[in-house]
Design a protein around this motif. Structure first.
Motif, PDB file in Angstrom:
ATOM      1  N   LEU A  81      -4.421 -11.994  -1.083  1.00  0.00           N
ATOM      2  CA  LEU A  81      -5.287 -12.529  -0.041  1.00  0.00           C
ATOM      3  C   LEU A  81      -6.558 -11.715  -0.095  1.00  0.00           C
ATOM      4  O   LEU A  81      -6.515 -10.498  -0.287  1.00  0.00           O
ATOM      5  CB  LEU A  81      -4.660 -12.351   1.345  1.00  0.00           C
ATOM      6  N   LEU A  90      -0.048  -9.190  -2.291  1.00  0.00           N
ATOM      7  CA  LEU A  90       1.139  -9.593  -1.539  1.00  0.00           C
ATOM      8  C   LEU A  90       2.442  -9.150  -2.186  1.00  0.00           C
ATOM      9  O   LEU A  90       3.494  -9.223  -1.559  1.00  0.00           O
ATOM     10  CB  LEU A  90       1.138 -11.109  -1.333  1.00  0.00           C
ATOM     11  N   HIS A  93       1.875  -4.671  -1.873  1.00  0.00           N
ATOM     12  CA  HIS A  93       1.464  -4.218  -0.535  1.00  0.00           C
ATOM     13  C   HIS A  93       0.305  -3.232  -0.608  1.00  0.00           C
ATOM     14  O   HIS A  93       0.132  -2.402   0.281  1.00  0.00           O
ATOM     15  CB  HIS A  93       2.623  -3.619   0.254  1.00  0.00           C
ATOM     16  N   CYS A 110       2.019  -6.241   6.983  1.00  0.00           N
ATOM     17  CA  CYS A 110       2.199  -7.473   7.766  1.00  0.00           C
ATOM     18  C   CYS A 110       0.998  -7.716   8.664  1.00  0.00           C
ATOM     19  O   CYS A 110       0.519  -8.858   8.796  1.00  0.00           O
ATOM     20  CB  CYS A 110       3.481  -7.409   8.584  1.00  0.00           C
ATOM     21  N   LYS A 113      -1.970  -8.764   6.544  1.00  0.00           N
ATOM     22  CA  LYS A 113      -1.768 -10.139   6.076  1.00  0.00           C
ATOM     23  C   LYS A 113      -2.157 -11.149   7.159  1.00  0.00           C
ATOM     24  O   LYS A 113      -2.862 -12.125   6.890  1.00  0.00           O
ATOM     25  CB  LYS A 113      -0.308 -10.319   5.664  1.00  0.00           C
TER      26      LYS A 113
END
Length: 184
Positions: A81, A90, A93, A110, A113
């Motif tokens: 992303l 993704l 991390h 998280c 994201k």
């Protein structure tokens, strides 16, 4: 719905679907082709296609595949992303800005994201708690605030021009200053 042949005159269908996925297009893609070897099928699906059919086929079978694809709900998973000068991997991390990269903890990942996927939009603390900690969680606003602080520090370390804005009584907004996108 996109029905795409693998053998195209200038660029093969595998590359086309991979480019679509890299640019964030989540439209379902059915590869329809005469290439029926297992390695071709694997390449097609791994490049981002949702389904793979070989020729010849019965029209009823094609319609059944199309119906199945239109029933699917859920998000398409991408490898990365990005927003502004930041890129979130993704799989690993890792958050990176230019050549600099830093590994995020699971909760930081998280949170990043959710914010990067909704760049420019206001994301409420309730939505963040739901997406990062889960619906049944006992996490509270101060948990969100702490992790936003951790993520801001990592973005600063990377030298990113992107910012996480706090909007009182509304939530957070991941914002990108277009003039400073090349600061890394």
């Amino acid at each position: 719905m996109i029905v795409l042949d693998v053998m195209l005159p200038k660029k093969d269908g595998f590359s086309v679907v991979a480019d679509l996925r890299r640019t964030g297009v989540s439209t379902p893609v059915l590869l329809l082709t005469a290439r029926d070897a297992v390695p071709d099928k694997i390449t097609g699906l791994d490049s981002g296609a949702d389904d793979y059919m070989t020729k010849p086929f019965a029209p009823a079978e094609l319609l059944a595949h199309l119906r199945a694809l239109t029933r699917r709900q859920g998000e398409v998973l991408f490898e990365k992303l990005s927003a502004g000068d930041l890129e979130l991997n993704l799989e690993s991390h890792d958050l990176s800005c230019g050549a600099k990269s830093i590994h995020l903890s699971y909760k930081e990942f998280c949170l990043a994201k959710v914010l990067i996927a909704n760049a420019g939009a206001v994301v409420s603390k309730d939505l963040i708690i739901e997406k990062v900690w889960g619906v049944e969680s006992t996490a509270e606003d101060n948990n969100v605030e702490a992790y936003v602080s951790f993520l801001r520090k990592k973005m600063k370390f990377l030298g990113s021009s992107a910012r996480i804005e706090t909007l009182r009584r509304a939530g957070y907004r991941f914002s990108v200053n277009a003039e400073e996108d090349t600061s890394c």
